[in-house]
Design an enzyme around this catalytic site. Sequence first.
Site, PDB file in Angstrom:
ATOM      1  N   GLU A 281       0.841  -1.199   0.000  1.00 57.13           N
ATOM      2  CA  GLU A 281       0.000   0.000   0.000  1.00 57.13           C
ATOM      3  C   GLU A 281       0.880   1.254   0.000  1.00 57.13           C
ATOM      4  O   GLU A 281       0.649   2.205  -0.752  1.00 57.13           O
ATOM      5  CB  GLU A 281      -0.901   0.044   1.249  1.00 57.13           C
ATOM      6  CG  GLU A 281      -2.009  -0.991   1.283  1.00 57.13           C
ATOM      7  CD  GLU A 281      -1.598  -2.266   1.987  1.00 57.13           C
ATOM      8  OE1 GLU A 281      -0.375  -2.592   1.995  1.00 57.13           O
ATOM      9  OE2 GLU A 281      -2.478  -2.957   2.514  1.00 57.13           O
TER      10      GLU A 281
ATOM     11  N   GLY B 199       6.044  -2.313  14.695  1.00 58.10           N
ATOM     12  CA  GLY B 199       5.297  -1.305  13.934  1.00 58.10           C
ATOM     13  C   GLY B 199       4.257  -0.591  14.783  1.00 58.10           C
ATOM     14  O   GLY B 199       4.159   0.633  14.782  1.00 58.10           O
TER      15      GLY B 199
HETATM   16  O1  F6P Z   1      -0.303  -5.006   9.023  1.00 54.56           O
HETATM   17  C1  F6P Z   1       0.927  -5.578   9.245  1.00 54.56           C
HETATM   18  C2  F6P Z   1       1.994  -4.581   9.466  1.00 54.56           C
HETATM   19  O2  F6P Z   1       3.199  -5.243   9.398  1.00 54.56           O
HETATM   20  C3  F6P Z   1       1.867  -3.811  10.780  1.00 54.56           C
HETATM   21  O3  F6P Z   1       2.323  -4.513  11.860  1.00 54.56           O
HETATM   22  C4  F6P Z   1       2.653  -2.594  10.461  1.00 54.56           C
HETATM   23  O4  F6P Z   1       2.428  -1.580  11.389  1.00 54.56           O
HETATM   24  C5  F6P Z   1       2.130  -2.282   9.080  1.00 54.56           C
HETATM   25  O5  F6P Z   1       1.995  -3.556   8.467  1.00 54.56           O
HETATM   26  C6  F6P Z   1       2.999  -1.411   8.239  1.00 54.56           C
HETATM   27  O6  F6P Z   1       4.248  -1.968   8.018  1.00 54.56           O
HETATM   28  P1  F6P Z   1       5.462  -1.102   7.497  1.00 54.56           P
HETATM   29  O7  F6P Z   1       5.725  -0.030   8.484  1.00 54.56           O
HETATM   30  O8  F6P Z   1       6.600  -2.057   7.361  1.00 54.56           O
HETATM   31  O9  F6P Z   1       5.060  -0.510   6.168  1.00 54.56           O
END
Ligand code: F6P
Length: 546
Positions: free
Chosen positions: A214, A270
């Site tokens: 995303e 995260g």
């Molecule tokens: O939804 C899973 C997850 O790994 C969360 O734990 C995390 O906060 C989020 O995706 C975003 O991940 P990143 O900071 O690596 O983009």
Amino acid sequence: MSESPLLTRRPEWAALADHRAQWQTHLRELFAADPGRAERYVLRVGDLRVDYSKHLVTDETLALLQELATATGVFGLRDAMFRGEKINNTERRAVLHTALRAPRDAVIEVDGENVVPRVHRVVDKMTAFAKEVRSGRWTGHTGRRIRNVVNIGIGGSDLGPAMAYEALRAHTDRSLTFRFVSNVDGADLHEAVRDLDPGETLFIVASKTFTTIETITNATSARSWLLAGLDGEEKAVAKHFVALSTNEEKVTEFGIDPDNMFEFWDWVGGRYSFDSAIGLSLMIAIGPANFRELLDGFHVVDEHFRTAPAEANVPLVLGLLGIWYGNFFDAQSHAVLPYSHYLSKFTAYLQQLDMESNGKSVDREGRPVQWQTGPVVWGTPGTNGQHAYYQLIHQGTKLIPADLIGFARPVDELSDELAAQHDLLMANLFAQGQALAFGKTADEVRAEGVPEEQVPHRTFQGNHPTTTVLAPELTPSVLGQFIALYEHKVFVQGAVWGIDSFDQWGVELGKVLAKRVEPALTTGADVPGLDPSTAALVAVYRELRK
Ligand code: F6P
């Protein structure tokens, strides 16, 4: 694989189950029997006054819960976390968000290295950058000052800064515009930038892994939007994009100069990361001094959790109360009801914190658990919820423990007339706590002259447990205290349940399948292994969108 035998076979568990089996006491009786209850069942941490008198507990209940905590090794695991041991079993990682708010002279080691200087180096770099942007010294590619900051991230890389920005709006620089883009739905980025001038816009790409689809997709589109608005000048990216990440290689690959990267580390989960570099957008909004105040607020509660005696330890007590309802009263959910408009995103933030941490069904060794784990966390700000779903809490068939959160003073900015509304807001908080706990008996309803056939409908059984947390005012420090309180509460519950609260494997399958299904949508390609129901949905989708 054998089942995990540990928790429900413990004598401490059996003692609580017996206690529950004998439990028949209404909150009305508990208060009648103990005139000192309202004063005694109050704890304090930092600026927070935590009233848990309206809970279905006695001193005996609390003592039994404390025995369970001791027996399940909560204190040992807590100390191991603070020492930097690798308590995230499945990822073999330390869990050290507490180091992010430690003072400069603290020593906290991971693999023999004191991580505190690194933490402060990054905070210093963030501080310098935030000052540049806030003062207008950091200019965009065309020499104009930055007026808009767009954070692109999701989950822990979005919810924390977005929530805290809302919470602390009254402390922000109102001359700057902040937007938070998370959803891969193109509408999110579209709405965020449609009225912005690219020459005055800074994008902060926040991603611990820098691989989250995303975020990378939105960041790529944001880059195109920027370049389209700045005559395709590739050089512009360096002045308009910064990254917050643990992954320098991927940041560089994306085209962001590593000098414009603010780092954090794999020992920051995260959902525990908004007090790391992930808080950069927030720091720009509220300024470095307020951000430090926020970190210090966290630290107050960290120290309390680490050192306060068990019976006065607020995260411990709140965590154990949740265990009492979830495991012995079959409560499935927990409502968080802030009586503050500024906390409109607080519950959404807590959903990730709690549900991603404790939504687990195997123990730390991978054995299926035989007990309920994390609750569904939900809620919205106070009086709005009263006109929507409180009916079910008051008169439905479910037990829903709730946190009522309020502040003695509104923010300074409000006009006198709006500030005067604060008493009405808080009157609602207090009234709800009272109604939920004590209800209204059939006799009380009859005494009001209500016709007999309406009496059952207008009776409130009460006996609904709530915690009321009051603070003087919603400041950066108080917000930090609240977050740390919930972080450690979640920790306590995970420790009692014997689960790993710091991994999140449950989010992986959907991600993998989305990648696999996408070609079927975009090109109509055959996707091996697509189940018949999903294949039919994909076919309908392709037909409809023609
Ligand atoms: O939804 C899973 C997850 O790994 C969360 O734990 C995390 O906060 C989020 O995706 C975003 O991940 P990143 O900071 O690596 O983009």
